[in-house]
Design a protein around this motif. Structure first.
Motif, PDB file in Angstrom:
ATOM      1  N   MET A 255     -15.844   5.413  -1.614  1.00 38.61           N
ATOM      2  CA  MET A 255     -16.119   3.984  -1.709  1.00 38.61           C
ATOM      3  C   MET A 255     -15.680   3.201  -0.470  1.00 38.61           C
ATOM      4  N   VAL A 256     -14.395   3.234  -0.118  1.00 36.41           N
ATOM      5  CA  VAL A 256     -13.871   2.308   0.883  1.00 36.41           C
ATOM      6  C   VAL A 256     -14.489   2.526   2.262  1.00 36.41           C
ATOM      7  N   MET A 257     -14.344   3.718   2.819  1.00 36.83           N
ATOM      8  CA  MET A 257     -14.807   3.950   4.188  1.00 36.83           C
ATOM      9  C   MET A 257     -16.335   3.913   4.321  1.00 36.83           C
ATOM     10  N   PRO A 258     -17.117   4.453   3.374  1.00 32.87           N
ATOM     11  CA  PRO A 258     -18.570   4.277   3.475  1.00 32.87           C
ATOM     12  C   PRO A 258     -18.997   2.818   3.440  1.00 32.87           C
ATOM     13  N   THR A 259     -18.338   2.004   2.613  1.00 30.66           N
ATOM     14  CA  THR A 259     -18.668   0.582   2.580  1.00 30.66           C
ATOM     15  C   THR A 259     -18.453  -0.047   3.952  1.00 30.66           C
ATOM     16  N   LEU A 260     -17.330   0.271   4.570  1.00 31.50           N
ATOM     17  CA  LEU A 260     -17.026  -0.284   5.894  1.00 31.50           C
ATOM     18  C   LEU A 260     -17.977   0.264   6.956  1.00 31.50           C
ATOM     19  N   PHE A 261     -18.438   1.496   6.800  1.00 37.26           N
ATOM     20  CA  PHE A 261     -19.429   2.051   7.728  1.00 37.26           C
ATOM     21  C   PHE A 261     -20.680   1.179   7.769  1.00 37.26           C
ATOM     22  N   TYR A 262     -21.077   0.684   6.594  1.00 32.96           N
ATOM     23  CA  TYR A 262     -22.273  -0.156   6.514  1.00 32.96           C
ATOM     24  C   TYR A 262     -21.976  -1.633   6.735  1.00 32.96           C
ATOM     25  N   GLY A 263     -20.740  -1.947   7.101  1.00 33.12           N
ATOM     26  CA  GLY A 263     -20.406  -3.323   7.462  1.00 33.12           C
ATOM     27  C   GLY A 263     -20.334  -4.284   6.302  1.00 33.12           C
ATOM     28  N   ARG A 264     -20.052  -3.777   5.108  1.00 31.17           N
ATOM     29  CA  ARG A 264     -19.981  -4.610   3.922  1.00 31.17           C
ATOM     30  C   ARG A 264     -18.527  -4.806   3.484  1.00 31.17           C
ATOM     31  N   PRO A 265     -18.239  -5.742   2.583  1.00 29.30           N
ATOM     32  CA  PRO A 265     -16.857  -5.989   2.145  1.00 29.30           C
ATOM     33  C   PRO A 265     -16.428  -5.139   0.950  1.00 29.30           C
ATOM     34  N   VAL A 266     -15.138  -4.810   0.964  1.00 27.67           N
ATOM     35  CA  VAL A 266     -14.488  -4.102  -0.139  1.00 27.67           C
ATOM     36  C   VAL A 266     -13.486  -5.051  -0.788  1.00 27.67           C
ATOM     37  N   VAL A 267     -13.401  -5.025  -2.108  1.00 26.72           N
ATOM     38  CA  VAL A 267     -12.382  -5.793  -2.814  1.00 26.72           C
ATOM     39  C   VAL A 267     -11.146  -4.912  -2.983  1.00 26.72           C
ATOM     40  N   ALA A 268     -10.013  -5.390  -2.485  1.00 29.43           N
ATOM     41  CA  ALA A 268      -8.734  -4.682  -2.609  1.00 29.43           C
ATOM     42  C   ALA A 268      -7.876  -5.430  -3.614  1.00 29.43           C
ATOM     43  N   TYR A 269      -7.425  -4.723  -4.640  1.00 28.60           N
ATOM     44  CA  TYR A 269      -6.575  -5.350  -5.659  1.00 28.60           C
ATOM     45  C   TYR A 269      -5.305  -4.527  -5.790  1.00 28.60           C
ATOM     46  N   ASP A 270      -4.197  -5.088  -5.335  1.00 29.08           N
ATOM     47  CA  ASP A 270      -2.929  -4.380  -5.285  1.00 29.08           C
ATOM     48  C   ASP A 270      -2.134  -4.666  -6.558  1.00 29.08           C
TER      49      ASP A 270
END
Length: 557
Positions: A255-270
């Protein structure tokens, strides 16, 4: 930078899944560094959002690709000055927070090797992994700093500790100090085959193994990820989220790195634990379109009453799940709750991830099936004894993936050549999972060739739990198995033989449960502990787990 056209196949119209598979070809540049593709190439657009970050305490941040680039350059400069060199290992023990992404990007810029670590690890689990890979540095947050301090003296190679949360200890570096470093960093060229990341297995047979992957790993995940775009035809407007901690390949690279590969945002919930209501909040607040995680999380969300009346969930396009069995009730609930969103199941493991999955835009989903081999990956069923693809359609064998020229396949087990040789035989990477394939190419999962416990999407080693319990002075012998659980898929159960003179009672049960929680991880503690006079053993002295399963089936405990 050259756009890698192979991984934008979702922009075309396809007549069939077979046409897509036949047309797909890997595109792997000789020079390839993940940091460049998940961050730097998007940073020229100063407004492009990389992360929507929240904590369970209510803190919120919007982080752009340029923010990530600058912070990563600063961290890379600091780590370089601290003596971290090309190929050295750097631990990242952080939750879902921007600093975790910054850490990976910075380490890859250095051509060093990142080592993601769970914030749930106790001292034994954390110490083993950092020591096994001889990590020279580690990034750590408040959840794990005390655990790291407890074991640091035992880690001879660990020279540098960076705390994301404030510290006043001279032997540690506060994150804020790093922000004084230079904003620019000159990265040396990186081969696609160069070492990039070590992700530890659960240790299903013996100690956990460090799975070494090269930079090409990211490219190997993109065909499965791209299948999710086929119905929409574009990545525009997509926002992605996984509730799984970012220390596992199933979250970080599914999920995280492929999303960033395509230049899209990821929601991070800590957060310390999964909160189903908070998950619905996040969908509405950020317009999440693609969600991926274990079925356990979805089953917990299913317990929330009237979600459609309480939240606007119409943004969701696709929900993905993997890591454990998916029931049709989950699939139906997803479609009803998220306004007809597609459900995409996926299959993989740390050594070879996302090689099987649904592609509902081109082929129907079939009940009880994991899906089809993803474009670019050759998947078959082999004889578990010979590793030869002689198993007939519909017959049970071992799921295997063609090893050569597949970028998603691991390089080796860290400093374990014999284990690597056993994993890759006759050109096939053996998953140690049993399955079947029908005449149409659909695969189903039938069980494990080993005894791994899959609980809430985590792969848990019975051996590691056994060793932790057995090290208590009150325990003479122990065996651990996984048993079915409606919510978590499976949970660990332990059978314990106490030492002479020890009373087997509820106090000892509580002590042993706490020991596993503290030393390994909360999800690994045995939900039931049964005391036996002796354990069933094989002729070679190994615990006969099948007999323990029969013991559980007999009395349910």
């Amino acid at each position: 930078m050259t756009r890698l056209e192979s991984y934008h196949f979702y922009e075309r119209d396809w007549e069939s899944y077979e046409q897509l598979r036949e047309s797909f070809e890997w595109e792997i540049p000789d020079r390839f560094n993940m940091a460049e593709y998940v961050c730097d190439r998007w940073a020229e657009d100063e407004d492009r959002v990389a992360l929507y970050a929240e904590s369970s305490g209510g803190d919120r941040r919007t982080v752009t690709y340029r923010d990530v680039q600058r912070a990563a350059n600063r961290l890379a400069n600091y780590l370089s000055e601290a003596g971290v060199e090309r190929g050295e290992r750097v631990g990242i023990c952080l939750g879902q927070r921007p600093e975790a992404v910054v850490g990976h990007v910075a380490i890859w810029k250095l051509n060093a090797v990142s080592v993601p670590l769970s914030t749930q690890f106790g001292p034994d689990a954390l110490s083993y992994r950092l020591g096994d890979c001889s990590a020279t540095a580690c990034l750590v947050g408040k959840r794990s700093i005390e655990t790291l301090r407890e074991v640091r003296e035992d880690l001879d190679a660990l020279d540098t500790v960076v705390t994301v949360d404030e510290t006043d200890r001279p032997e540690e570096t506060d994150w804020n100090i790093i922000q004084e470093a230079s904003l620019t960093f000159d990265r040396a060229p990186t081969d696609a085959e160069e070492d990039a990341i070590i992700i530890y297995t659960s240790g299903t047979t013996g100690d956990p193994k460090g799975v070494l992957h090269a930079h090409r790993l990211l490219l190997g995940h993109l065909p499965s990820f791209g299948e999710n775009f086929l119905k929409e035809g574009t990545t525009d407007g997509t926002v992605f989220r996984t509730p799984v901690e970012w220390s596992w390949i199933g979250s970080l690279f599914s999920m995280v790195m492929p999303t960033l590969f395509y230049g899209r945002p990821v929601v991070a919930y800590d957060a310390d634990r999964f909160d189903p209501e908070a998950s619905f909040d996040l969908v509405e607040r950020y317009g999440i379109t693609n969600w991926g995680g274990p079925p356990t999380a979805l089953r917990m969300m299913m317990q929330v009453e009237d979600p459609n009346e309480r939240w606007d969930l119409t943004s969701m396009r696709a929900v993905g799940a993997g890591g454990e069995a998916v029931g049709e009730s989950v699939v139906s609930w997803v479609a009803e709750t998220f306004d007809g969103a597609s459900f995409e199941e996926a299959y993989g493991q740390t050594e070879v991830n996302l090689v099987v999955g649904d592609c509902t835009a081109l082929r129907e989903r079939r009940h009880g099936k994991m899906g089809l081999a993803v474009p670019g990956h050759e998947v078959t069923i082999v004889d578990p004894e010979t590793a030869e693809p002689t198993v007939e359609h519909g017959e049970v064998g071992e799921i295997a993936v063609r090893y050569a020229d597949d970028p998603v396949c691991f390089v080796e087990y860290w400093h374990k050549p014999d284990a690597t040789d056993a994993k890759v035989r006759d050109g096939w990477l053996l998953t140690e999972d049993l399955g079947t394939m029908d005449e149409d190419g659909y695969l189903s999962f039938e069980g494990r060739t080993d005894d791994v416990i899959i609980t809430s999407g985590y792969r848990v080693s019975p051996t590691e739990i056994e060793e932790t319990i057995a090290s208590h002075e009150a325990v003479a012998d122990v065996g651990v198995i996984g048993v079915p659980d409606e919510q978590r898929g499976e949970v660990p159960n332990a059978f314990v033989v106490v030492a002479d003179g020890v009373t087997a009672d509820d106090n000892l049960r509580a002590t042993l449960e706490t020991r596993v929680k503290d030393r390994l991880a909360p999800y690994e503690y045995p939900r039931r502990i049964k005391f036996l006079d002796e354990l069933p053993k094989t002729s070679t002295g190994k615990v006969r787990r099948e007999s323990l399963r029969e013991e559980f089936d007999t009395d349910g405990s």
